[in-house]
Design a protein around this motif. Structure first.
Motif, PDB file in Angstrom:
ATOM      1  N   ALA A  98       7.912   6.878  -6.536  1.00  0.00           N
ATOM      2  CA  ALA A  98       7.489   8.276  -6.638  1.00  0.00           C
ATOM      3  C   ALA A  98       8.254   8.999  -7.740  1.00  0.00           C
ATOM      4  CB  ALA A  98       7.694   8.978  -5.299  1.00  0.00           C
ATOM      5  N   VAL A  99       9.560   8.762  -7.823  1.00  0.00           N
ATOM      6  CA  VAL A  99      10.383   9.431  -8.840  1.00  0.00           C
ATOM      7  C   VAL A  99      10.038   8.908 -10.232  1.00  0.00           C
ATOM      8  CG1 VAL A  99      12.729   9.860  -9.652  1.00  0.00           C
ATOM      9  CG2 VAL A  99      12.245   9.856  -7.195  1.00  0.00           C
ATOM     10  N   ARG A 100       9.898   7.591 -10.354  1.00  0.00           N
ATOM     11  CA  ARG A 100       9.636   7.003 -11.666  1.00  0.00           C
ATOM     12  C   ARG A 100       8.290   7.451 -12.240  1.00  0.00           C
ATOM     13  NH1 ARG A 100      12.581   3.181 -13.796  1.00  0.00           N
ATOM     14  NH2 ARG A 100      13.364   2.418 -11.787  1.00  0.00           N
ATOM     15  N   THR A 101       7.303   7.646 -11.372  1.00  0.00           N
ATOM     16  CA  THR A 101       5.979   8.083 -11.834  1.00  0.00           C
ATOM     17  C   THR A 101       5.867   9.602 -11.918  1.00  0.00           C
ATOM     18  OG1 THR A 101       5.136   8.003  -9.558  1.00  0.00           O
ATOM     19  CG2 THR A 101       4.812   6.044 -10.919  1.00  0.00           C
ATOM     20  N   GLY A 102       6.929  10.289 -11.561  1.00  0.00           N
ATOM     21  CA  GLY A 102       6.900  11.752 -11.623  1.00  0.00           C
ATOM     22  C   GLY A 102       6.016  12.383 -10.569  1.00  0.00           C
ATOM     23  N   ASN A 103       5.804  11.676  -9.480  1.00  0.00           N
ATOM     24  CA  ASN A 103       4.949  12.187  -8.409  1.00  0.00           C
ATOM     25  C   ASN A 103       5.797  13.053  -7.469  1.00  0.00           C
ATOM     26  OD1 ASN A 103       2.962  12.633  -6.521  1.00  0.00           O
ATOM     27  ND2 ASN A 103       2.367  10.484  -6.340  1.00  0.00           N
ATOM     28  N   ILE A 104       5.999  14.288  -7.875  1.00  0.00           N
ATOM     29  CA  ILE A 104       6.922  15.177  -7.163  1.00  0.00           C
ATOM     30  C   ILE A 104       6.453  15.455  -5.744  1.00  0.00           C
ATOM     31  CG2 ILE A 104       7.924  17.492  -7.141  1.00  0.00           C
ATOM     32  CD1 ILE A 104       7.881  17.431 -10.182  1.00  0.00           C
ATOM     33  N   GLU A 105       5.159  15.681  -5.545  1.00  0.00           N
ATOM     34  CA  GLU A 105       4.648  15.991  -4.209  1.00  0.00           C
ATOM     35  C   GLU A 105       4.828  14.811  -3.267  1.00  0.00           C
ATOM     36  OE1 GLU A 105       3.776  19.003  -3.238  1.00  0.00           O
ATOM     37  OE2 GLU A 105       4.357  19.597  -5.262  1.00  0.00           O
ATOM     38  N   ALA A 106       4.586  13.606  -3.777  1.00  0.00           N
ATOM     39  CA  ALA A 106       4.793  12.415  -2.944  1.00  0.00           C
ATOM     40  C   ALA A 106       6.275  12.266  -2.621  1.00  0.00           C
ATOM     41  CB  ALA A 106       4.287  11.172  -3.667  1.00  0.00           C
ATOM     42  N   PHE A 107       7.144  12.543  -3.595  1.00  0.00           N
ATOM     43  CA  PHE A 107       8.581  12.466  -3.336  1.00  0.00           C
ATOM     44  C   PHE A 107       8.979  13.439  -2.230  1.00  0.00           C
ATOM     45  CE2 PHE A 107      12.798  14.260  -3.903  1.00  0.00           C
ATOM     46  CZ  PHE A 107      13.577  13.119  -3.760  1.00  0.00           C
ATOM     47  N   LYS A 108       8.425  14.649  -2.250  1.00  0.00           N
ATOM     48  CA  LYS A 108       8.764  15.641  -1.233  1.00  0.00           C
ATOM     49  C   LYS A 108       8.375  15.162   0.167  1.00  0.00           C
ATOM     50  CE  LYS A 108       8.507  19.786  -4.154  1.00  0.00           C
ATOM     51  NZ  LYS A 108       7.745  21.037  -4.431  1.00  0.00           N
ATOM     52  N   GLU A 115      -7.149  18.253  -7.253  1.00  0.00           N
ATOM     53  CA  GLU A 115      -6.323  18.746  -6.154  1.00  0.00           C
ATOM     54  C   GLU A 115      -6.762  18.189  -4.814  1.00  0.00           C
ATOM     55  OE1 GLU A 115      -3.240  20.568  -4.327  1.00  0.00           O
ATOM     56  OE2 GLU A 115      -3.609  20.368  -6.479  1.00  0.00           O
ATOM     57  N   GLN A 116      -8.064  18.093  -4.606  1.00  0.00           N
ATOM     58  CA  GLN A 116      -8.571  17.579  -3.333  1.00  0.00           C
ATOM     59  C   GLN A 116      -8.144  16.131  -3.103  1.00  0.00           C
ATOM     60  OE1 GLN A 116     -12.809  17.943  -2.853  1.00  0.00           O
ATOM     61  NE2 GLN A 116     -12.819  16.912  -0.857  1.00  0.00           N
ATOM     62  N   GLU A 117      -8.250  15.320  -4.149  1.00  0.00           N
ATOM     63  CA  GLU A 117      -7.833  13.922  -4.015  1.00  0.00           C
ATOM     64  C   GLU A 117      -6.323  13.827  -3.796  1.00  0.00           C
ATOM     65  OE1 GLU A 117      -7.999   9.601  -6.317  1.00  0.00           O
ATOM     66  OE2 GLU A 117      -8.799  11.400  -7.311  1.00  0.00           O
ATOM     67  N   ASN A 118      -5.560  14.698  -4.464  1.00  0.00           N
ATOM     68  CA  ASN A 118      -4.120  14.699  -4.277  1.00  0.00           C
ATOM     69  C   ASN A 118      -3.749  14.968  -2.825  1.00  0.00           C
ATOM     70  OD1 ASN A 118      -2.645  13.972  -6.545  1.00  0.00           O
ATOM     71  ND2 ASN A 118      -2.815  15.996  -7.483  1.00  0.00           N
ATOM     72  N   PRO A 147       0.811  -1.224   0.000  1.00  0.00           N
ATOM     73  CA  PRO A 147       0.000   0.000   0.000  1.00  0.00           C
ATOM     74  C   PRO A 147       0.844   1.273   0.000  1.00  0.00           C
ATOM     75  CG  PRO A 147      -1.039  -1.628   1.393  1.00  0.00           C
ATOM     76  CD  PRO A 147       0.289  -2.212   0.978  1.00  0.00           C
ATOM     77  N   LEU A 148       2.012   1.251   0.661  1.00  0.00           N
ATOM     78  CA  LEU A 148       2.874   2.439   0.648  1.00  0.00           C
ATOM     79  C   LEU A 148       3.385   2.712  -0.763  1.00  0.00           C
ATOM     80  CD1 LEU A 148       4.328   4.636   2.327  1.00  0.00           C
ATOM     81  CD2 LEU A 148       6.284   3.091   2.444  1.00  0.00           C
ATOM     82  N   HIS A 149       3.829   1.684  -1.467  1.00  0.00           N
ATOM     83  CA  HIS A 149       4.256   1.859  -2.856  1.00  0.00           C
ATOM     84  C   HIS A 149       3.113   2.434  -3.695  1.00  0.00           C
ATOM     85  CE1 HIS A 149       7.266  -1.441  -1.851  1.00  0.00           C
ATOM     86  NE2 HIS A 149       8.030  -0.478  -2.326  1.00  0.00           N
ATOM     87  N   PHE A 150       1.918   1.929  -3.448  1.00  0.00           N
ATOM     88  CA  PHE A 150       0.763   2.352  -4.241  1.00  0.00           C
ATOM     89  C   PHE A 150       0.522   3.853  -4.105  1.00  0.00           C
ATOM     90  CE2 PHE A 150      -3.673   3.263  -5.010  1.00  0.00           C
ATOM     91  CZ  PHE A 150      -3.961   2.544  -6.156  1.00  0.00           C
ATOM     92  N   VAL A 151       0.469   4.353  -2.861  1.00  0.00           N
ATOM     93  CA  VAL A 151       0.175   5.778  -2.669  1.00  0.00           C
ATOM     94  C   VAL A 151       1.354   6.649  -3.104  1.00  0.00           C
ATOM     95  CG1 VAL A 151      -1.543   5.401  -0.863  1.00  0.00           C
ATOM     96  CG2 VAL A 151       0.846   5.694  -0.230  1.00  0.00           C
ATOM     97  N   ALA A 152       2.588   6.114  -3.032  1.00  0.00           N
ATOM     98  CA  ALA A 152       3.751   6.883  -3.470  1.00  0.00           C
ATOM     99  C   ALA A 152       3.702   7.151  -4.968  1.00  0.00           C
ATOM    100  CB  ALA A 152       5.043   6.148  -3.120  1.00  0.00           C
ATOM    101  N   GLY A 153       3.068   6.260  -5.717  1.00  0.00           N
ATOM    102  CA  GLY A 153       2.978   6.432  -7.163  1.00  0.00           C
ATOM    103  C   GLY A 153       1.625   6.941  -7.635  1.00  0.00           C
ATOM    104  N   LYS A 154       0.713   7.174  -6.714  1.00  0.00           N
ATOM    105  CA  LYS A 154      -0.653   7.564  -7.080  1.00  0.00           C
ATOM    106  C   LYS A 154      -0.792   9.078  -7.181  1.00  0.00           C
ATOM    107  CE  LYS A 154      -5.174   7.110  -7.573  1.00  0.00           C
ATOM    108  NZ  LYS A 154      -5.762   6.570  -8.821  1.00  0.00           N
ATOM    109  N   ILE A 155      -1.290   9.543  -8.307  1.00  0.00           N
ATOM    110  CA  ILE A 155      -1.591  10.962  -8.501  1.00  0.00           C
ATOM    111  C   ILE A 155      -3.098  11.093  -8.665  1.00  0.00           C
ATOM    112  CG2 ILE A 155      -1.243  12.983  -9.971  1.00  0.00           C
ATOM    113  CD1 ILE A 155       1.456  11.818 -10.779  1.00  0.00           C
ATOM    114  N   GLY A 156      -3.715  11.923  -7.840  1.00  0.00           N
ATOM    115  CA  GLY A 156      -5.173  12.056  -7.852  1.00  0.00           C
ATOM    116  C   GLY A 156      -5.712  12.718  -9.102  1.00  0.00           C
ATOM    117  N   ASP A 157      -7.015  12.578  -9.305  1.00  0.00           N
ATOM    118  CA  ASP A 157      -7.664  13.176 -10.469  1.00  0.00           C
ATOM    119  C   ASP A 157      -7.881  14.674 -10.296  1.00  0.00           C
ATOM    120  OD1 ASP A 157      -7.798  10.686 -11.688  1.00  0.00           O
ATOM    121  OD2 ASP A 157      -9.757  10.223 -10.796  1.00  0.00           O
TER     122      ASP A 157
END
Length: 364
Positions: free
Chosen positions: A153-163, A118-121, A106-116
Motif C-alpha cells: 500500500a505504501v509503495r504504490t501510494g495507496n493512502i486510503e488502503a494504508f489507512k 471514486e465508486q470503484e475505490n 488477493p490481500l496484497h492485490f487489493v492493498a495496491g489497487k487504486i480504482g479508476d
C-alpha cells in the motif's frame, strides 16, 4: 451447447446437463501442475453462479494456479468481478491467502489497487476491510520480496488502503507488523520517506521505529534528512520521535539479547519450564496459590495480636524485630508497631506487587 457456452451464459442447469452427458467434463484440461480449469474461466469472466457451482463440485480448483500464476480469485480481481470474489471468499476464506505470481495474495492485490473512479475505490476499500476481518491471519502473508500488504500500500501510494490497514492493525493489536522488513530491510516508514509521502509518515511516526536500519544501514530518519518531504510540522514530528526513540529503544543485537542476564520474569518462566502458551496457565495457577498465601499473611499481621491488657514496659528482641512485650497495651491490638510494623507491611506489599507483575506478564 458446450461448457464454454454454459459458463458464458452463467447457466447452472446447462452445466449439470453437460455433466450428465460427460461425468469427466470438468476434468478435461484441468490436469497438470498449472491447469486452466473451468473455474478459472468462470471466475475470470465474472460468472458467479457457475463459478460457485464448479468450486463446490471441485474443491481443489479454487486454490490452483494457472500457467500465468493466478488463482481463480486473482483473475476475478484483475477483471474487477468483485461479486465473484466475495462469493469465493464466502465459500472458503483461506482463498485470500493463496499466493499467486510474485507471491502476491488477493490481500496484497487489493492493498495496491487504486480504482479508476471514486465508486470503484470505495468498493476496493470495502473488499480490503472484508478480507482483513474474514481472514485476519492474511495480514502476515509476504510476497516473494518479503512485503506485507502494508508495504504494498505504501509503495504504490495507496493512502486510503494504508489507512484501512493501519486502523485495523491498531484495533487487533498487531502494530508490530508496521516494523516488519522487506527483502531490502525496509519498513513501511523507510518506504514512505523514500517516496515522499508525508500523510503516511504522520500516521506511522508514533508507531514505527524511526531508528530501525535497512540493509544499507540507513534509518528512516536518515532517509528523511536526505529526502525531506512535507511541511516543517512533519520534520519536527520526525525529529522529536527520533530523539524519543533513541532514549527508550533498546540497542541490543540479537546475540547480545541472547547473552544478556535474564529478567525476573524470564527466570520465573524457566523455573516452571514454560515452553508454550498452554503451559503459561500453570504459572497463573501457581501464582494464585502464592497470592492467597500473601493475602492470608496480610490479614494476619506479623507478631499477631495482644491476648491481654497490661501496663508493663519491657522490650524483647524476637527474630531480629523488637517487640514491646511489656509495653502498655490492650487486648486485641497489633503486637508489632512503629518502624517494625511498617517494614514488614512494606515487604509484603512489595512481594505482592512483584507477584502481580509476573502474573500479568505471563497471563497476557
Amino acid at each position: 451447447m458446450t461448457l464454454q457456452d454454459a459458463i458464458a451464459a452463467d447457466d447452472v442447469d446447462q452445466l449439470y446437463r453437460l455433466i450428465e452427458e460427460d461425468v469427466n467434463l470438468l476434468d478435461h484440461g484441468s490436469k497438470g501442475p498449472f491447469p486452466d480449469t473451468p473455474l478459472h474461466d468462470a471466475a475470470g469472466k465474472g460468472k458467479t453462479k457457475v463459478a460457485m457451482e464448479i468450486a463446490i463440485l471441485k474443491a481443489l480448483f479454487p486454490q490452483k494456479l494457472n500457467r500465468g500464476g493466478y488463482s481463480p480469485m486473482h483473475l476475478a480481481l484483475q477483471n474487477k468481478h468483485y461479486h465473484t470474489v466475495r462469493a469465493l471468499m464466502t465459500l472458503n476464506p483461506k482463498l485470500i491467502r493463496v499466493h499467486g505470481r510474485g507471491g502476491i495474495t488477493p490481500l496484497h492485490f487489493v492493498a495496491g489497487k487504486i480504482g479508476d473512479n471514486e465508486q470503484e475505490n470505495v468498493e476496493i476499500l470495502e473488499l480490503l476491510a472484508e478480507f482483513l476481518s474474514t481472514c485476519n491471519s492474511s495480514i502476515k502473508d509476504l510476497t516473494n520480496q518479503c512485503e506485507t500488504a502494508v508495504h504494498v500500500a505504501v509503495r504504490t501510494g495507496n493512502i486510503e488502503a494504508f489507512k484501512v490497514l493501519f486502523g485495523w492493525l491498531k484495533l487487533v493489536h498487531l502494530i508490530e507488523i508496521l516494523n516488519w522488513k522487506d527483502q531490502d530491510g525496509d519498513t513501511a516508514l523507510h518506504i514512505a520517506t523514500s517516496e515522499r509521502q508525508p500523510e503516511i509518515i504522520k500516521l506511522l511516526i508514533k508507531y514505527a521505529d524511526v531508528n530501525a536500519k535497512n540493509f544499507l544501514g540507513m534509518t528512516a530518519l536518515e532517509i528523511f534528512q536526505l529526502n525531506p518531504s512535507g511541511s516543517p510540522d512533519v520534520a519536527e514530528r520526525f525529529h522529536h520521535e527520533g530523539r524519543r526513540a533513541r532514549c527508550y529503544t533498546p540497542t541490543l543485537s540479537l546475540s547480545q539479547y541472547f547473552g544478556r542476564e535474564q529478567t525476573d520474569h524470564e527466570e520465573f518462566a524457566n523455573f516452571f519450564n514454560v515452553q508454550d502458551e498452554s503451559n503459561r496457565e500453570i504459572i497463573v495457577v501457581v501464582s494464585i496459590f502464592i497470592a492467597t498465601a500473601t493475602y492470608q499473611a496480610a490479614l494476619t499481621p506479623p507478631g499477631g495480636y495482644w491476648q491481654d491488657s497490661s501496663s508493663n514496659s519491657t522490650v524483647m528482641a524476637v527474630n531480629s524485630s523488637s517487640i514491646a512485650l511489656g509495653k502498655s497495651h490492650q487486648a486485641g491490638n497489633i503486637i508489632m508497631s512503629g518502624a517494625s510494623l511498617f517494614f514488614s507491611i512494606a515487604t509484603l506489599s512489595a512481594a505482592a506487587l512483584r507477584l502481580k507483575g509476573i502474573t500479568q506478564h505471563y497471563h497476557g
